[in-house]
Motif scaffolding. Structure first.
Motif, PDB file in Angstrom:
ATOM      1  N   GLY A 104     -57.874  -5.873   9.538  1.00 48.23           N
ATOM      2  CA  GLY A 104     -59.062  -5.404  10.245  1.00 48.23           C
ATOM      3  C   GLY A 104     -59.768  -6.514  11.006  1.00 48.23           C
ATOM      4  N   LEU A 105     -59.869  -7.707  10.384  1.00 47.07           N
ATOM      5  CA  LEU A 105     -60.522  -8.843  11.048  1.00 47.07           C
ATOM      6  C   LEU A 105     -59.718  -9.300  12.268  1.00 47.07           C
ATOM      7  N   HIS A 155     -55.628   2.647  23.713  1.00 41.49           N
ATOM      8  CA  HIS A 155     -54.206   2.332  23.655  1.00 41.49           C
ATOM      9  C   HIS A 155     -54.002   0.881  23.227  1.00 41.49           C
ATOM     10  N   ARG A 156     -54.840  -0.016  23.727  1.00 49.52           N
ATOM     11  CA  ARG A 156     -54.739  -1.422  23.322  1.00 49.52           C
ATOM     12  C   ARG A 156     -55.069  -1.580  21.846  1.00 49.52           C
ATOM     13  N   MET A 157     -56.118  -0.871  21.383  1.00 47.94           N
ATOM     14  CA  MET A 157     -56.490  -0.948  19.968  1.00 47.94           C
ATOM     15  C   MET A 157     -55.336  -0.482  19.084  1.00 47.94           C
ATOM     16  N   ARG A 158     -54.715   0.644  19.449  1.00 48.44           N
ATOM     17  CA  ARG A 158     -53.617   1.172  18.636  1.00 48.44           C
ATOM     18  C   ARG A 158     -52.396   0.255  18.700  1.00 48.44           C
ATOM     19  N   THR A 159     -52.124  -0.329  19.883  1.00 48.98           N
ATOM     20  CA  THR A 159     -50.970  -1.218  20.029  1.00 48.98           C
ATOM     21  C   THR A 159     -51.129  -2.473  19.186  1.00 48.98           C
ATOM     22  N   VAL A 160     -52.322  -3.072  19.221  1.00 49.75           N
ATOM     23  CA  VAL A 160     -52.574  -4.276  18.418  1.00 49.75           C
ATOM     24  C   VAL A 160     -52.485  -3.953  16.934  1.00 49.75           C
ATOM     25  N   SER A 161     -53.028  -2.798  16.531  1.00 52.87           N
ATOM     26  CA  SER A 161     -52.963  -2.396  15.126  1.00 52.87           C
ATOM     27  C   SER A 161     -51.520  -2.225  14.661  1.00 52.87           C
ATOM     28  N   ASP A 162     -50.679  -1.594  15.495  1.00 49.13           N
ATOM     29  CA  ASP A 162     -49.277  -1.410  15.129  1.00 49.13           C
ATOM     30  C   ASP A 162     -48.555  -2.752  15.032  1.00 49.13           C
ATOM     31  N   ARG A 163     -48.838  -3.668  15.960  1.00 48.20           N
ATOM     32  CA  ARG A 163     -48.179  -4.981  15.917  1.00 48.20           C
ATOM     33  C   ARG A 163     -48.563  -5.751  14.660  1.00 48.20           C
ATOM     34  N   LEU A 164     -49.854  -5.696  14.285  1.00 48.86           N
ATOM     35  CA  LEU A 164     -50.294  -6.389  13.075  1.00 48.86           C
ATOM     36  C   LEU A 164     -49.640  -5.774  11.835  1.00 48.86           C
ATOM     37  N   ARG A 166     -46.698  -4.415  11.680  1.00 43.42           N
ATOM     38  CA  ARG A 166     -45.311  -4.899  11.628  1.00 43.42           C
ATOM     39  C   ARG A 166     -45.251  -6.329  11.128  1.00 43.42           C
ATOM     40  N   GLU A 167     -46.220  -7.159  11.571  1.00 40.08           N
ATOM     41  CA  GLU A 167     -46.235  -8.562  11.118  1.00 40.08           C
ATOM     42  C   GLU A 167     -46.429  -8.666   9.614  1.00 40.08           C
ATOM     43  N   TYR A 168     -47.193  -7.725   9.021  1.00 35.79           N
ATOM     44  CA  TYR A 168     -47.438  -7.751   7.573  1.00 35.79           C
ATOM     45  C   TYR A 168     -46.429  -6.894   6.803  1.00 35.79           C
ATOM     46  N   GLY A 169     -45.413  -6.391   7.485  1.00 38.70           N
ATOM     47  CA  GLY A 169     -44.381  -5.622   6.813  1.00 38.70           C
ATOM     48  C   GLY A 169     -44.771  -4.210   6.443  1.00 38.70           C
ATOM     49  N   LEU A 170     -45.744  -3.624   7.152  1.00 40.48           N
ATOM     50  CA  LEU A 170     -46.170  -2.255   6.887  1.00 40.48           C
ATOM     51  C   LEU A 170     -45.484  -1.301   7.860  1.00 40.48           C
ATOM     52  N   SER A 171     -45.418  -0.047   7.485  1.00 38.76           N
ATOM     53  CA  SER A 171     -44.780   0.947   8.343  1.00 38.76           C
ATOM     54  C   SER A 171     -45.675   1.282   9.529  1.00 38.76           C
ATOM     55  N   VAL A 172     -45.068   1.852  10.577  1.00 44.13           N
ATOM     56  CA  VAL A 172     -45.778   2.191  11.815  1.00 44.13           C
ATOM     57  C   VAL A 172     -45.343   3.587  12.242  1.00 44.13           C
ATOM     58  N   ILE A 173     -46.286   4.382  12.734  1.00 42.99           N
ATOM     59  CA  ILE A 173     -45.969   5.698  13.283  1.00 42.99           C
ATOM     60  C   ILE A 173     -45.332   5.496  14.652  1.00 42.99           C
ATOM     61  N   GLU A 174     -44.025   5.792  14.742  1.00 46.37           N
ATOM     62  CA  GLU A 174     -43.292   5.511  15.979  1.00 46.37           C
ATOM     63  C   GLU A 174     -43.616   6.507  17.084  1.00 46.37           C
ATOM     64  N   ARG A 175     -43.779   7.791  16.736  1.00 48.63           N
ATOM     65  CA  ARG A 175     -44.071   8.820  17.743  1.00 48.63           C
ATOM     66  C   ARG A 175     -45.375   9.532  17.368  1.00 48.63           C
ATOM     67  N   PRO A 176     -46.501   8.907  17.656  1.00 46.89           N
ATOM     68  CA  PRO A 176     -47.769   9.560  17.301  1.00 46.89           C
ATOM     69  C   PRO A 176     -48.017  10.793  18.142  1.00 46.89           C
ATOM     70  N   HIS A 177     -48.587  11.826  17.530  1.00 45.21           N
ATOM     71  CA  HIS A 177     -48.923  13.058  18.245  1.00 45.21           C
ATOM     72  C   HIS A 177     -50.321  12.920  18.824  1.00 45.21           C
ATOM     73  N   HIS A 178     -50.440  13.089  20.113  1.00 44.71           N
ATOM     74  CA  HIS A 178     -51.724  12.941  20.793  1.00 44.71           C
ATOM     75  C   HIS A 178     -52.471  14.262  20.783  1.00 44.71           C
ATOM     76  N   GLY A 179     -53.799  14.164  20.772  1.00 41.17           N
ATOM     77  CA  GLY A 179     -54.640  15.340  20.905  1.00 41.17           C
ATOM     78  C   GLY A 179     -54.778  16.185  19.652  1.00 41.17           C
ATOM     79  N   GLN A 180     -54.298  15.689  18.498  1.00 37.96           N
ATOM     80  CA  GLN A 180     -54.371  16.471  17.286  1.00 37.96           C
ATOM     81  C   GLN A 180     -55.599  16.140  16.440  1.00 37.96           C
ATOM     82  N   SER A 181     -56.367  15.120  16.822  1.00 37.23           N
ATOM     83  CA  SER A 181     -57.541  14.746  16.039  1.00 37.23           C
ATOM     84  C   SER A 181     -58.651  15.772  16.225  1.00 37.23           C
ATOM     85  N   LYS A 182     -59.558  15.812  15.236  1.00 31.57           N
ATOM     86  CA  LYS A 182     -60.660  16.765  15.267  1.00 31.57           C
ATOM     87  C   LYS A 182     -61.978  16.021  15.254  1.00 31.57           C
TER      88      LYS A 182
END
Length: 453
Positions: A104-105, A155-164, A166-182
C-alpha cells in the motif's frame, strides 16, 4: 491478488468540520481519515507488542487532517471534491499484514507521492480480509492543482498494484471484468433488502425474458412496459420517463448481452412445463349485518395517498382489474419507508387539505418552541444549582431534560414529515397525470417492427 477502486468524496469543507469527532462518518475528509485510521481496525498484536499499520505520504498520520486542511486553505480551495478514498483488497490468506502495508505504501508513493498527501491504513479487523485504505488529498501541495480521477489515472493505479503484487509473489487478476462494481449505497441497499433503481430495471428485464419464447416476444414485452431499446455493441434500454438508458451487459453481466438473452430464452423454452388445469374458484357466501351507519368517504390528501398506493400495487386489486405498475411509480418503492410514515401521519390526524396540514404544522412549531423553552430553563437551573447541594434534585432535572429531548425528537420528526408531504403532493399529482396520459396511436408497421429495428 489485489482488487482496487477509488472514488471522490464531495461536500463543503466547512460543513465537514463537525465530523472530526465522529470517525464513523465517511462523507467528508475528516470522516474518511477517522474511518481509515481507526485504531481497532489497524492495530495488530505482534511479538514485540502492538503495532498499528497507519502511515502517511507527505504528511504525518496523527495530524493528517490538519495538514491537508492547511494545503486547501493556502490555495483557497476548500469546497468541491475534498478528497479521494480508495482501497486495495487482497485475497484471503495470501499475504501478511506487513506485506499488505508495504504494498500500500509503495502504491501510494509511486502513484501520488510526488504531488499529493496520502494517508495509508491497513485494516486488520476482519479475519482473512486484509485491505488498505488510501485517502488522497484533492489539492496538490506543489502547485494547488486539483487531482482528477480519470480512467487513465485508475488504469495506472491498477497497473502499479498488479506489478507490486507480482514482485511480492502474489496472484493477479489477468482478465478483470470492467463495469461490474457497484456504488456503495446500492450495495448497502441490496444487503438490507431494499429495492434499487438498477434492481428494478433488472427485475423487469428478467420478467420480460420469462414471458418470452422468441426474441421478438422479448422486445415486444419491453415495449409494452414502456422501454425504449437501442442496439449497438451493448443492448441499451431506457425506462419510461428517464432521460438516459442503461447498458445491460455493462451493468448486469454477460447473461444480459444479446447472445446471453437469446440463450436464456431458448433454454427456458426447452424446459417449459405443460399448463396445469385450472379449477374454478370456490364461491363462498357470507351474511353480514349492517348497523345502518354510512361510512364517510375519504377525500383530499388521504384519498390521493390511498389512490397512489393502489397504483403502486400495494393494495390488492380485483382479478379483472389487474394492471401493470408503471416504472415511474415503481421508483417510489425506493422510499417506501418514508412514504408509509407520511400516510400514517395523515391517517392518524385526519389531514385532508393544505389548510389542515398548515394548521397542524403551526401547532407542531408551537409545541416545539414551548418544549425548547422548558428545556432551556432546566439547563439554566442545572448550571446554577450546585450538584452537591441536592443530588436528588439534580437527578430529577436530568430526567426531565431527557424526557423533553425525546418529545422534541418525535415532534421534529413529524414536522419533517409534514414538509415532505407538502412537497410530495404536487409530485404525486404530476406522476399520476403522466401515467394516465393516453398513448399516441401509431401506424401498424411502426407498432409491429419499430422495437425490433
Amino acid at each position: 491478488m489485489a482488487t482496487t477502486s477509488i472514488w471522490s468524496v464531495k461536500g463543503r469543507f466547512d460543513h465537514l468540520m463537525a465530523y472530526v469527532e465522529n470517525p464513523e462518518k465517511t462523507q467528508g475528509l475528516s470522516g474518511v481519515i477517522g474511518y481509515a485510521a481507526k485504531e481497532g481496525k489497524t492495530t495488530a498484536k505482534e511479538a514485540d507488542g502492538n503495532r498499528r499499520y497507519v502511515a502517511g505520504i507527505n504528511c504525518t498520520p496523527a495530524t493528517a487532517y490538519e495538514e491537508m486542511s492547511a494545503v486547501k486553505r493556502r490555495f483557497g480551495k476548500m469546497g468541491g471534491i475534498v478528497a479521494y478514498h480508495g482501497y486495495q483488497s487482497f485475497a484471503p490468506g495470501e499475504a501478511t499484514p506487513q506485506i499488505v502495508h508495504e504494498i500500500g505504501l509503495k502504491l501510494a508513493e509511486e502513484v501520488w507521492g510526488d504531488r499529493y498527501q496520502v494517508l495509508v491504513a491497513t485494516h486488520l479487523d476482519k479475519a482473512n480480509h486484509l485491505h488498505n485504505h488510501l485517502v488522497v488529498n484533492s489539492i496538490s501541495f506543489v502547485d494547488g492543482l486539483r487531482y482528477r480521477r480519470t480512467k487513465q489515472d485508475y488504469h495506472r493505479m491498477r497497473t502499479v498494484s498488479d506489478r507490486l503484487c507480482r514482485e511480492y509473489g502474489l496472484s493477479v487478476i489477468e482478465r478483470p471484468h470492467h463495469g461490474q462494481s457497484k456504488h456503495y449505497g446500492e450495495w448497502r441497499a441490496e444487503q438490507e433488502g431494499r429495492p434499487t433503481y438498477r434492481g428494478l430495471v433488472k427485475a423487469e428485464i428478467d420478467e420480460a425474458i420469462r414471458q418470452s419464447m422468441t426474441e421478438r416476444q422479448f422486445f415486444r414485452s419491453l415495449e409494452k412496459k414502456g422501454y425504449e431499446v437501442k442496439f449497438g455493441k451493448d443492448l441499451t434500454v431506457r425506462p419510461p420517463g428517464k432521460p438516459r438508458g442503461l447498458k445491460l451487459c455493462r451493468n448486469f453481466g454477460e447473461e444480459y448481452s444479446m447472445e446471453g438473452i437469446q440463450r436464456r430464452i431458448l433454454a427456458q423454452g426447452a424446459m417449459l412445463p405443460l399448463p396445469a388445469e385450472k379449477k374454478p374458484p370456490k364461491v363462498i357466501y357470507r351474511n353480514y349485518k349492517m348497523n345502518g351507519k354510512v361510512s364517510r368517504k375519504i377525500t383530499g390528501f388521504r384519498a390521493l395517498y390511498f389512490h397512489y398506493c393502489y397504483k403502486l400495487g400495494l393494495f390488492p386489486r380485483k382479478p379483472s382489474k389487474q394492471q401493470r405498475t408503471h416504472f415511474l411509480l415503481k421508483e417510489d418503492w425506493l422510499k417506501m419507508e418514508q412514504f408509509s410514515q407520511e400516510i400514517r401521519l395523515l391517517s392518524a390526524h385526519r389531514i385532508d387539505t393544505a389548510e389542515q396540514l398548515s394548521f397542524y404544522q403551526t401547532d407542531l412549531e408551537e409545541k416545539i418552541n414551548r418544549l425548547v423553552s422548558q428545556r432551556k430553563t432546566l439547563y439554566q437551573k442545572r448550571r446554577t444549582k450546585p450538584v452537591m447541594e441536592d443530588n436528588g434534585l439534580s437527578f430529577t432535572i436530568k430526567s426531565q431534560i431527557s424526557g423533553l429531548t425525546a418529545q422534541l425528537k418525535s415532534l421534529r420528526r413529524e414536522a419533517r414529515l409534514c414538509e415532505d408531504i407538502a412537497s410530495r403532493i404536487p409530485l404525486i399529482k404530476e406522476r399520476l397525470r403522466t401515467v394516465q396520459q393516453p398513448k399516441t396511436f401509431q401506424t401498424k408497421e411502426v407498432i409491429q417492427d419499430e422495437c425490433i429495428r
